[in-house]
Design an enzyme around this catalytic site. Structure first.
Site, mmCIF file in Angstrom:
data_model
loop_
_atom_site.group_PDB
_atom_site.id
_atom_site.type_symbol
_atom_site.label_atom_id
_atom_site.label_comp_id
_atom_site.label_asym_id
_atom_site.label_seq_id
_atom_site.Cartn_x
_atom_site.Cartn_y
_atom_site.Cartn_z
ATOM 1 N N HIS A 161 84.080 -43.782 -8.513
ATOM 2 C CA HIS A 161 82.984 -43.760 -9.488
ATOM 3 C C HIS A 161 82.719 -45.110 -10.157
ATOM 4 C CE1 HIS A 161 85.019 -43.311 -13.563
ATOM 5 N NE2 HIS A 161 86.039 -42.998 -12.792
ATOM 6 N N ALA A 202 91.823 -42.670 -9.600
ATOM 7 C CA ALA A 202 92.704 -43.844 -9.604
ATOM 8 C C ALA A 202 93.891 -43.593 -10.526
ATOM 9 C CB ALA A 202 91.939 -45.081 -10.045
ATOM 10 N N THR A 203 93.680 -42.775 -11.551
ATOM 11 C CA THR A 203 94.798 -42.430 -12.435
ATOM 12 C C THR A 203 95.914 -41.794 -11.611
ATOM 13 O OG1 THR A 203 93.338 -42.150 -14.333
ATOM 14 C CG2 THR A 203 95.460 -41.015 -14.436
ATOM 15 N N CYS A 223 88.372 -44.099 -22.523
ATOM 16 C CA CYS A 223 89.500 -43.268 -22.962
ATOM 17 C C CYS A 223 89.867 -43.594 -24.407
ATOM 18 C CB CYS A 223 90.737 -43.494 -22.099
ATOM 19 S SG CYS A 223 90.407 -44.057 -20.456
ATOM 20 N N SER A 234 88.905 -46.480 -7.258
ATOM 21 C CA SER A 234 88.221 -45.279 -7.750
ATOM 22 C C SER A 234 86.760 -45.319 -7.316
ATOM 23 C CB SER A 234 88.314 -45.256 -9.284
ATOM 24 O OG SER A 234 87.715 -44.092 -9.790
ATOM 25 N N THR A 292 93.586 -29.722 -0.233
ATOM 26 C CA THR A 292 92.409 -29.768 0.644
ATOM 27 C C THR A 292 91.494 -30.893 0.209
ATOM 28 O OG1 THR A 292 92.573 -27.381 0.891
ATOM 29 C CG2 THR A 292 90.469 -28.392 1.512
ATOM 30 N N ASN A 315 89.451 -53.827 -17.389
ATOM 31 C CA ASN A 315 88.340 -52.911 -17.675
ATOM 32 C C ASN A 315 87.692 -53.168 -19.034
ATOM 33 O OD1 ASN A 315 90.985 -51.904 -18.423
ATOM 34 N ND2 ASN A 315 89.987 -50.076 -19.163
ATOM 35 N N GLN A 332 88.441 -51.943 -11.223
ATOM 36 C CA GLN A 332 87.268 -52.684 -11.697
ATOM 37 C C GLN A 332 86.946 -53.875 -10.795
ATOM 38 O OE1 GLN A 332 85.337 -51.801 -14.266
ATOM 39 N NE2 GLN A 332 86.621 -50.196 -15.153
HETATM 40 N N1 PLP Z 1 92.207 -48.462 -13.973
HETATM 41 C C1 PLP Z 1 91.142 -49.059 -14.520
HETATM 42 C C2 PLP Z 1 91.146 -50.543 -14.651
HETATM 43 C C3 PLP Z 1 90.053 -48.312 -14.962
HETATM 44 O O1 PLP Z 1 89.011 -48.924 -15.514
HETATM 45 C C4 PLP Z 1 90.091 -46.905 -14.811
HETATM 46 C C5 PLP Z 1 88.992 -46.067 -15.325
HETATM 47 O O2 PLP Z 1 88.512 -46.268 -16.416
HETATM 48 C C6 PLP Z 1 91.213 -46.322 -14.197
HETATM 49 C C7 PLP Z 1 92.246 -47.127 -13.797
HETATM 50 C C8 PLP Z 1 91.282 -44.841 -13.960
HETATM 51 O O3 PLP Z 1 90.351 -44.471 -12.964
HETATM 52 P P1 PLP Z 1 89.915 -42.959 -12.748
HETATM 53 O O4 PLP Z 1 88.751 -42.721 -13.656
HETATM 54 O O5 PLP Z 1 89.537 -42.847 -11.303
HETATM 55 O O6 PLP Z 1 91.085 -42.108 -13.073
#
Ligand code: PLP
Length: 367
Positions: free
Chosen positions: A194, A69-70, A313, A192, A230, A147, A175
């Site tokens: 995970h 997602a980043t 993070c 995302s 890929t 989050n 989230q």
């Molecule tokens: N945005 C939110 C609200 C998140 O909680 C996170 C992950 O902690 C991210 C973005 C980033 O997701 P990813 O781990 O897939 O890079």
């Protein structure tokens, strides 16, 4: 270990592991290859893509896979604003680092950036959004579910304000996906795998037709030239299986989380204060503080409990959370806060045990 860090990541669903297994084993063909096994992998990816799009639940767009997602957020922001400068980007002080660091990047290349504050409940005021998002604004980014404190921003209303001003709206639904319905309105949605019991290493950017950001990753022209590289059939199939489960189990997961939330409030007692709104909140996120508590010490005393001080993070940095600061907490209050996240696979019994341990560790500090 009792796992209570569902905002950092979620356990893989057994159904996801099963769906991924053949694609990690014998079915190794490149999904972009023209022969039968390659086409079979490509077809599996397309089924997964449609599951992700269905789980996002918005009409008139498509999902493009990314590495996280980043990456999706970087792509949405940089690819919409461009590298030349001169555009206006509005976002909130409580966004994820992926958005706030892009805002800093945007400022660095000459865009105008407005970062809106939030109230003590963690919510942005729509009047503040209206005042900032005027004609000439290009992009507005707001998270659906926070989050760190779980509060739910008024995304539909923010999107409507953005559209009235001719801007696009990006929603970080990482989230929120599978936990609350994504309201109609956003033009771009980041997700995302995970965080919904899928694998790490894959995300998606949903984009409304006509709102495709400029390509960030050039190369072999995969994903219709929008995002080269890929694709991993295993990761995509895992994401698809997780998205399907999230959609099918939405009501059941929701009811379970509500039960756990009520149990948590009963068990914790009145010495704890909940950070952020309790009404407009995803209740699988319990971010709480207690006066005088040294939360870092509490975590050290309860090493067999997977709980956190905030986002994964930021936890390592020792800096107080920008979200807790944004809702007006003092540094001392932020340092006395812990985040407990639970969900589909948390049992009432393990949550009860963990909270009893947390209470006891907090009491021991007072003694
Ligand atoms: N945005 C939110 C609200 C998140 O909680 C996170 C992950 O902690 C991210 C973005 C980033 O997701 P990813 O781990 O897939 O890079």
């Amino acid at each position: 270990m009792i796992y209570l860090d569902y905002q950092a990541t979620t356990p893989l669903a057994p159904e996801v592991v099963e769906a991924m297994a053949p694609w990690i084993g014998d079915k190794f063909a490149n999904p972009h290859a023209p022969y039968t096994s390659g086409r079979e992998a490509a077809a599996a990816i397309e089924v997964a893509r449609s599951e992700v799009t269905k789980a996002i639940g918005l009409a008139g767009g498509r999902s493009v896979f990314t590495g996280s997602a980043t990456e999706a957020l970087n792509w949405a922001i940089k690819g919409t604003l461009g590298w030349k400068g001169g555009k206006h980007f509005v976002t909130l002080a409580t966004e994820h680092a992926a958005v706030l660091d892009c805002a800093e990047w945007a400022q660095g290349v000459g865009h105008r950036v407005t970062v809106l504050p939030v109230g003590a409940d963690g919510l942005v005021s729509l009047d503040a959004v209206r005042a900032a998002v005027t004609d000439g604004c290009d992009l507005v980014a707001a998270m659906l579910v926070n989050n760190e404190i779980g509060v739910i921003q008024p995304v539909a209303e923010i999107a409507a304000i953005a559209h009235d001003a001719g801007a696009r709206m990006l929603c970080d639904a990482v989230q929120g996906l599978g936990r609350v319905a994504i309201p109609d309105g956003p033009d771009l949605v980041a997700a995302s795998a995970h965080k919904i019991h899928g694998p790490k290493g894959i995300g998606a950017l949903w984009m409304r037709g006509g709102c495709e950001p400029e390509t960030l990753i050039h190369g072999g022209g995969q994903e219709e030239g929008l995002r080269s590289g890929t694709l991993s059939p295993a990761l995509a199939v895992g994401f698809g299986a997780a998205a399907k489960l999230a959609r099918e189990r939405f009501d059941e997961d929701h009811a379970h989380v509500e039960d756990l939330w009520s149990l948590a409030l009963e068990t914790l007692g009145k010495d704890w204060t909940i950070n952020g709104s309790t009404d407009r909140r995803y209740r699988g996120n319990l971010n709480i503080r207690r006066e005088g508590l040294d939360a870092a010490r509490l975590l050290a005393d309860c090493r067999d409990l997977a709980i956190s001080l905030g986002s994964a993070c930021a936890s390592g940095s020792g800096r107080p959370s920008h979200v807790l600061k944004a809702i007006g907490l003092t540094t001392a209050e932020a340092r006395s806060s812990v985040r407990i996240g639970f969900g589909r696979y948390t049992s009432a019994d393990e949550l009860g045990q963990a909270l009893a341990r947390i209470n006891a560790a907090a009491e021991a500090q007072r003694a």
